[in-house]
Design a protein around this motif. Sequence first.
Motif, PDB file in Angstrom:
ATOM      1  N   GLY A  37       0.804  -1.219   0.000  1.00  0.00           N
ATOM      2  CA  GLY A  37       0.000   0.000   0.000  1.00  0.00           C
ATOM      3  C   GLY A  37       0.832   1.261   0.000  1.00  0.00           C
ATOM      4  O   GLY A  37       0.348   2.330  -0.388  1.00  0.00           O
ATOM      5  N   ARG A  38       2.080   1.187   0.453  1.00  0.00           N
ATOM      6  CA  ARG A  38       2.977   2.345   0.407  1.00  0.00           C
ATOM      7  C   ARG A  38       3.823   2.347  -0.861  1.00  0.00           C
ATOM      8  O   ARG A  38       4.150   3.392  -1.400  1.00  0.00           O
ATOM      9  CB  ARG A  38       3.906   2.343   1.636  1.00  0.00           C
ATOM     10  N   HIS A  39       4.189   1.154  -1.335  1.00  0.00           N
ATOM     11  CA  HIS A  39       5.016   1.034  -2.522  1.00  0.00           C
ATOM     12  C   HIS A  39       4.142   0.930  -3.770  1.00  0.00           C
ATOM     13  O   HIS A  39       3.151   0.199  -3.781  1.00  0.00           O
ATOM     14  CB  HIS A  39       5.926  -0.188  -2.421  1.00  0.00           C
ATOM     15  N   ASP A  69       0.825   2.521 -11.331  1.00  0.00           N
ATOM     16  CA  ASP A  69      -0.137   2.318 -10.243  1.00  0.00           C
ATOM     17  C   ASP A  69      -0.934   1.031 -10.444  1.00  0.00           C
ATOM     18  O   ASP A  69      -2.168   1.018 -10.392  1.00  0.00           O
ATOM     19  CB  ASP A  69      -1.091   3.508 -10.139  1.00  0.00           C
ATOM     20  N   LEU A  70      -0.221  -0.058 -10.662  1.00  0.00           N
ATOM     21  CA  LEU A  70      -0.884  -1.341 -10.878  1.00  0.00           C
ATOM     22  C   LEU A  70      -1.621  -1.786  -9.614  1.00  0.00           C
ATOM     23  O   LEU A  70      -1.222  -1.449  -8.502  1.00  0.00           O
ATOM     24  CB  LEU A  70       0.149  -2.385 -11.294  1.00  0.00           C
ATOM     25  N   PRO A  71      -2.703  -2.541  -9.779  1.00  0.00           N
ATOM     26  CA  PRO A  71      -3.482  -2.974  -8.607  1.00  0.00           C
ATOM     27  C   PRO A  71      -2.626  -3.777  -7.627  1.00  0.00           C
ATOM     28  O   PRO A  71      -1.627  -4.398  -8.006  1.00  0.00           O
ATOM     29  CB  PRO A  71      -4.582  -3.850  -9.217  1.00  0.00           C
ATOM     30  N   VAL A 215      13.183  -3.060 -19.973  1.00  0.00           N
ATOM     31  CA  VAL A 215      11.964  -3.269 -19.184  1.00  0.00           C
ATOM     32  C   VAL A 215      12.291  -2.854 -17.758  1.00  0.00           C
ATOM     33  O   VAL A 215      13.075  -3.512 -17.075  1.00  0.00           O
ATOM     34  CB  VAL A 215      11.506  -4.736 -19.226  1.00  0.00           C
ATOM     35  N   GLU A 216      11.718  -1.745 -17.306  1.00  0.00           N
ATOM     36  CA  GLU A 216      11.984  -1.229 -15.970  1.00  0.00           C
ATOM     37  C   GLU A 216      10.779  -1.498 -15.073  1.00  0.00           C
ATOM     38  O   GLU A 216       9.678  -1.017 -15.342  1.00  0.00           O
ATOM     39  CB  GLU A 216      12.288   0.264 -16.018  1.00  0.00           C
ATOM     40  N   ILE A 217      11.023  -2.267 -14.019  1.00  0.00           N
ATOM     41  CA  ILE A 217       9.982  -2.599 -13.047  1.00  0.00           C
ATOM     42  C   ILE A 217      10.376  -1.969 -11.721  1.00  0.00           C
ATOM     43  O   ILE A 217      11.468  -2.219 -11.208  1.00  0.00           O
ATOM     44  CB  ILE A 217       9.823  -4.124 -12.906  1.00  0.00           C
ATOM     45  N   LYS A 218       9.495  -1.151 -11.180  1.00  0.00           N
ATOM     46  CA  LYS A 218       9.789  -0.475  -9.915  1.00  0.00           C
ATOM     47  C   LYS A 218       8.648  -0.688  -8.941  1.00  0.00           C
ATOM     48  O   LYS A 218       7.474  -0.573  -9.315  1.00  0.00           O
ATOM     49  CB  LYS A 218      10.013   1.023 -10.141  1.00  0.00           C
ATOM     50  N   ASN A 219       9.016  -0.992  -7.698  1.00  0.00           N
ATOM     51  CA  ASN A 219       8.038  -1.118  -6.617  1.00  0.00           C
ATOM     52  C   ASN A 219       8.540  -0.240  -5.481  1.00  0.00           C
ATOM     53  O   ASN A 219       9.188  -0.700  -4.545  1.00  0.00           O
ATOM     54  CB  ASN A 219       7.920  -2.578  -6.175  1.00  0.00           C
ATOM     55  N   MET A 220       8.250   1.049  -5.568  1.00  0.00           N
ATOM     56  CA  MET A 220       8.902   2.062  -4.747  1.00  0.00           C
ATOM     57  C   MET A 220       7.911   2.815  -3.867  1.00  0.00           C
ATOM     58  O   MET A 220       6.752   3.016  -4.233  1.00  0.00           O
ATOM     59  CB  MET A 220       9.618   3.071  -5.643  1.00  0.00           C
ATOM     60  N   ASP A 221       8.422   3.249  -2.721  1.00  0.00           N
ATOM     61  CA  ASP A 221       7.700   4.169  -1.851  1.00  0.00           C
ATOM     62  C   ASP A 221       8.240   5.566  -2.140  1.00  0.00           C
ATOM     63  O   ASP A 221       9.383   5.883  -1.810  1.00  0.00           O
ATOM     64  CB  ASP A 221       7.935   3.782  -0.389  1.00  0.00           C
ATOM     65  N   TYR A 222       7.424   6.399  -2.772  1.00  0.00           N
ATOM     66  CA  TYR A 222       7.859   7.740  -3.155  1.00  0.00           C
ATOM     67  C   TYR A 222       7.468   8.802  -2.120  1.00  0.00           C
ATOM     68  O   TYR A 222       7.637   9.993  -2.353  1.00  0.00           O
ATOM     69  CB  TYR A 222       7.264   8.114  -4.511  1.00  0.00           C
TER      70      TYR A 222
END
Length: 284
Positions: A37-39, A69-71, A215-222
């Motif tokens: 939920g944060r990332h 903003d994928l589910p 292919v850039e995949i990011k799962n980040m807390d901004y």
Amino acid sequence: MSLKESSATALVRFTGLGIICFNEERRRGEIAAIRDGRHTLSVKIQRPMFQDGAGGDLVIYQDVAVYRDLPREGVTVEIKALGGPAVEGFEVYRRGDFDRLTSDDVNDFRWIVNMEALHGGGAPLRPTGRSQHPVTKIHVGNGLFYTHRLATNLFFEKVEACAGGPARGRRELFGHVGETVGVKLEGAEVGLTISFDGGAETHTLRRVEGLPFRVEIKNMDYGEDAVYSDMADYYGYLASPTGERFDLAPVLEDDGEERAGGGSVNQLQFCHPVSTELPSIDGM
């Protein structure tokens, strides 16, 4: 750079909150991106193109598709090199002896924090069985895994987290930490399928000699209050048989001086994946 990326058909790069393992049975690398939920999870596919420049042709990258903003639930990503791949299954780039304090090969995969090594290389960690958040499963086949980006501006200490309270236990020098995992896929083409919201979209990335797709995949807390260490998140999914926990405390190198502190590190939005010796991410 000690590893040649230009011979790839496509380069996959993962940054952020995620647990990596290598599935020997299915011959692929797997990443569990934790969706707390944060990332925020995003996937960007880019193709190389030539553009006229003052000094000759320039290589630029143009977006093929961007998923933002994928589910949090129901998302999977499948990526695989096809058509005579250079790697069957997976390979991991490790070269010679490795020491986190002295090694100079910035692409060695061992810069990525390995949870078992963090605990002394003894008994494998085990899934906690109480996943706090859903995970997005990312499967990558026929690729060479390595460290794409090493956070050379950050140095870390390993800190024992004491049970029963916020007090900190033993501290010891740890070293630099890998920030981005890279996967080099080489073949006639690379297939990518992303599934979400009950549907699926497929992309075929056909080889362009010397000009790999990205292919850039990011799962980040901004967020402005992003924490500098993700270790607490990882212990929600992985547990040591002894119950030990460790944190990684940064020492920020600034103008030749080293200083510990969370605020300045947070501004860098540092978020590091980890690896584990588990056989699969399916139990998470």
